[in-house]
Design an enzyme around this catalytic site. Structure first.
Site, PDB file in Angstrom:
ATOM      1  N   LYS A  44      27.548  42.257  47.114  1.00 31.14           N
ATOM      2  CA  LYS A  44      27.301  41.593  48.395  1.00 31.14           C
ATOM      3  C   LYS A  44      28.427  40.638  48.747  1.00 31.14           C
ATOM      4  O   LYS A  44      28.619  40.295  49.896  1.00 31.14           O
ATOM      5  CB  LYS A  44      25.982  40.823  48.337  1.00 31.14           C
ATOM      6  CG  LYS A  44      24.772  41.743  48.383  1.00 31.14           C
ATOM      7  CD  LYS A  44      23.520  41.058  47.855  1.00 31.14           C
ATOM      8  CE  LYS A  44      22.426  42.087  47.601  1.00 31.14           C
ATOM      9  NZ  LYS A  44      21.464  41.664  46.587  1.00 31.14           N
ATOM     10  N   LYS A  96      33.096  46.317  41.207  1.00 34.86           N
ATOM     11  CA  LYS A  96      31.698  46.682  41.443  1.00 34.86           C
ATOM     12  C   LYS A  96      31.356  46.478  42.917  1.00 34.86           C
ATOM     13  O   LYS A  96      31.790  45.490  43.508  1.00 34.86           O
ATOM     14  CB  LYS A  96      30.854  45.747  40.561  1.00 34.86           C
ATOM     15  CG  LYS A  96      29.380  45.934  40.621  1.00 34.86           C
ATOM     16  CD  LYS A  96      28.676  44.894  39.774  1.00 34.86           C
ATOM     17  CE  LYS A  96      28.510  43.582  40.523  1.00 34.86           C
ATOM     18  NZ  LYS A  96      27.596  42.629  39.905  1.00 34.86           N
ATOM     19  N   LYS A 149      30.848  33.796  39.069  1.00 32.51           N
ATOM     20  CA  LYS A 149      30.450  33.093  40.291  1.00 32.51           C
ATOM     21  C   LYS A 149      30.967  31.659  40.295  1.00 32.51           C
ATOM     22  O   LYS A 149      31.373  31.159  41.337  1.00 32.51           O
ATOM     23  CB  LYS A 149      28.932  33.096  40.457  1.00 32.51           C
ATOM     24  CG  LYS A 149      28.401  34.457  40.872  1.00 32.51           C
ATOM     25  CD  LYS A 149      27.006  34.348  41.442  1.00 32.51           C
ATOM     26  CE  LYS A 149      26.511  35.702  41.913  1.00 32.51           C
ATOM     27  NZ  LYS A 149      25.108  35.680  42.294  1.00 32.51           N
TER      28      LYS A 149
HETATM   29  P1  TYM Z   1      21.070  41.850  42.256  1.00 30.66           P
HETATM   30  O1  TYM Z   1      20.291  41.362  43.427  1.00 30.66           O
HETATM   31  O2  TYM Z   1      22.500  41.482  42.155  1.00 30.66           O
HETATM   32  O3  TYM Z   1      20.995  43.408  42.182  1.00 30.66           O
HETATM   33  C1  TYM Z   1      19.769  44.098  42.244  1.00 30.66           C
HETATM   34  C2  TYM Z   1      19.852  45.359  41.398  1.00 30.66           C
HETATM   35  O4  TYM Z   1      20.911  46.208  41.856  1.00 30.66           O
HETATM   36  C3  TYM Z   1      21.766  46.535  40.764  1.00 30.66           C
HETATM   37  N1  TYM Z   1      23.146  46.621  41.263  1.00 30.66           N
HETATM   38  C4  TYM Z   1      23.970  47.652  41.065  1.00 30.66           C
HETATM   39  N2  TYM Z   1      23.787  48.825  40.428  1.00 30.66           N
HETATM   40  C5  TYM Z   1      24.824  49.692  40.428  1.00 30.66           C
HETATM   41  N3  TYM Z   1      26.019  49.434  41.019  1.00 30.66           N
HETATM   42  C6  TYM Z   1      26.238  48.268  41.670  1.00 30.66           C
HETATM   43  N4  TYM Z   1      27.412  48.041  42.247  1.00 30.66           N
HETATM   44  C7  TYM Z   1      25.189  47.316  41.701  1.00 30.66           C
HETATM   45  N5  TYM Z   1      25.064  46.078  42.245  1.00 30.66           N
HETATM   46  C8  TYM Z   1      23.806  45.668  41.967  1.00 30.66           C
HETATM   47  C9  TYM Z   1      21.610  45.394  39.774  1.00 30.66           C
HETATM   48  O5  TYM Z   1      21.957  45.789  38.464  1.00 30.66           O
HETATM   49  C10 TYM Z   1      20.136  45.078  39.913  1.00 30.66           C
HETATM   50  O6  TYM Z   1      19.354  45.942  39.112  1.00 30.66           O
HETATM   51  N6  TYM Z   1      19.796  38.873  38.494  1.00 30.66           N
HETATM   52  C11 TYM Z   1      19.341  39.998  39.290  1.00 30.66           C
HETATM   53  C12 TYM Z   1      17.998  39.806  39.955  1.00 30.66           C
HETATM   54  C13 TYM Z   1      16.858  39.444  39.069  1.00 30.66           C
HETATM   55  C14 TYM Z   1      16.168  40.324  38.175  1.00 30.66           C
HETATM   56  C15 TYM Z   1      15.116  39.545  37.601  1.00 30.66           C
HETATM   57  C16 TYM Z   1      16.334  41.651  37.825  1.00 30.66           C
HETATM   58  C17 TYM Z   1      16.247  38.216  38.993  1.00 30.66           C
HETATM   59  N7  TYM Z   1      15.204  38.295  38.130  1.00 30.66           N
HETATM   60  C18 TYM Z   1      14.241  40.079  36.675  1.00 30.66           C
HETATM   61  C19 TYM Z   1      15.442  42.185  36.881  1.00 30.66           C
HETATM   62  C20 TYM Z   1      14.408  41.419  36.334  1.00 30.66           C
HETATM   63  C21 TYM Z   1      20.376  40.252  40.356  1.00 30.66           C
HETATM   64  O7  TYM Z   1      21.098  39.389  40.756  1.00 30.66           O
HETATM   65  O8  TYM Z   1      20.307  41.470  40.902  1.00 30.66           O
END
Ligand code: TYM
Length: 337
Positions: free
Chosen positions: A201, A198, A115
């Site tokens: 968003k 991947k 990022k």
């Molecule tokens: P975020 O918002 O990017 O994604 C949310 C969840 O979706 C999964 N994910 C995917 N899985 C498979 N293929 C993909 N292309 C894909 N894109 C996203 C992510 O692995 C995630 O499980 N840092 C985290 C948010 C967060 C969090 C936490 C998660 C903040 N605090 C505490 C768990 C526990 C994030 O940016 O997820």
């Protein structure tokens, strides 16, 4: 009575909507897990502001994400959905954990590297740098045994484990060491226009990302125009055939069939057949989630009440963990507090 094991996870309310990667990599797994677990699912708005956000759009996305959780199958009577900023202990514990994290350790996080490279590292905010430490606080406050996430979050869970172990070592047993719970199929869903990237968003082409708000027509169009590989054979082989392999894993998770079953079913068929069938399956699965989300958003008051209830429950656990942490690091308790 046997107390159910706790799990906790969260998603960022950014972009136009959650996408198929979020749904398959995380949400479907959460829905399965809520049956047997004491489950907490956050909408991580504190994390969302580590990249520029429009305030009105962020508020809207926060409600929409909550609605998508519920429309996707999270049952608020079984699980605890809540908004991260409603529970101030997240930011408070993050501060303490930041003092226990090395600069080099934080700088190694690949999500930060990606990022900040996009932003230009001079412009990347300090919040982006400390993002994984806030995530560690999110998790450790609730003492979960596991964190259901997609594969891209593995490194952040490893940091969380390291920080928990370090804190326990320095200050005495305080945190449970959580495990990442990554699904076997669908842990990494690829961009439909670039099957080596991947689904995300922040993708360069909107056609590669299937949003949970897409119309039936758009869902079908995006799947039918997915980039596939040379050759004609329908076979799961991510190194040689990333496009078809990606479609097969989406199909497998949405349709509940194993990859070998699908390979057998499509042995004599062409890519086009697979795409048509997958488009139909995706419309049948995601269409109702989209429609239910829209219904829920028609009654924002009801959603807000539900989220307030979730936050009140979350705070009970979060405040007791934070109190223990404050005591262990040596903060003087406020008199009468
Ligand atoms: P975020 O918002 O990017 O994604 C949310 C969840 O979706 C999964 N994910 C995917 N899985 C498979 N293929 C993909 N292309 C894909 N894109 C996203 C992510 O692995 C995630 O499980 N840092 C985290 C948010 C967060 C969090 C936490 C998660 C903040 N605090 C505490 C768990 C526990 C994030 O940016 O997820």
């Amino acid at each position: 009575m046997v107390v159910a094991e706790r799990v906790l996870s969260g998603m960022q309310p950014t972009g136009d909507s959650l996408h198929l990667g979020n749904y398959v990599g995380a949400l479907l797994n959460w829905v399965r897990m809520q049956e047997q677990h004491d489950a907490y699912f956050m909408i991580v708005d504190l994390h969302a502001i580590t990249m520029p956000q429009d305030p009105a759009a962020l508020r809207e996305a926060t409600r929409r994400t909550a609605a998508q959780y519920i429309a996707g199958g999270i049952d608020p009577d079984r699980s605890t959905p809540f908004v991260q900023s409603h529970v101030p202990e997240h930011a408070q514990l993050a501060w303490v954990l930041m003092t226990q994290t090395g600069m080099g350790e934080a700088a190694r996080m690949t999500q930060f590297k990606d990022k900040s490279a996009k932003e230009g590292s001079e412009h990347a905010g300090v919040g982006l740098f400390t993002y994984p430490i806030l995530q560690a606080a999110d998790i450790l406050l609730y003492q979960p045994y596991g964190v259901p996430v997609g594969e891209d979050q593995k490194q952040h869970i490893e940091l969380t484990r390291d920080l928990a172990q370090r804190f326990n070592h320095r200050f005495g047993e305080t945190f449970r060491i959580p495990k990442p719970l990554i699904p076997e199929q669908g842990a990494r869903i690829y961009d439909l226009q670039d099957p080596t990237a991947k689904m995300s968003k922040s993708a360069s082409s909107p056609n590669g990302v299937l949003l949970l708000t897409d119309t039936d027509k758009k869902i079908a169009k995006k799947i039918k125009s997915a980039v596939t590989d040379d050759g004609a054979e329908i076979r799961y082989d991510p190194a040689v055939k990333p496009g078809i392999s990606s479609l097969l894993s989406i199909y497998s998770v949405l349709g509940g069939k194993s990859i070998p079953e699908l390979e057998a079913e499509y042995a004599d068929k062409m890519y086009g057949h697979l795409k048509v069938d997958l488009a139909e399956l995706a419309v049948a699965t995601l269409g109702p989630v989209r429609d239910r989300t829209a219904e829920l958003l028609n009654d924002p008051g009801e959603l807000d009440t539900l989220l307030a209830k979730g936050a009140a429950k979350a705070r009970e656990t979060a405040s007791s963990t934070l109190a223990e942490v404050y005591q262990k690091v040596g903060f003087l308790p406020a008199a009468g507090g």
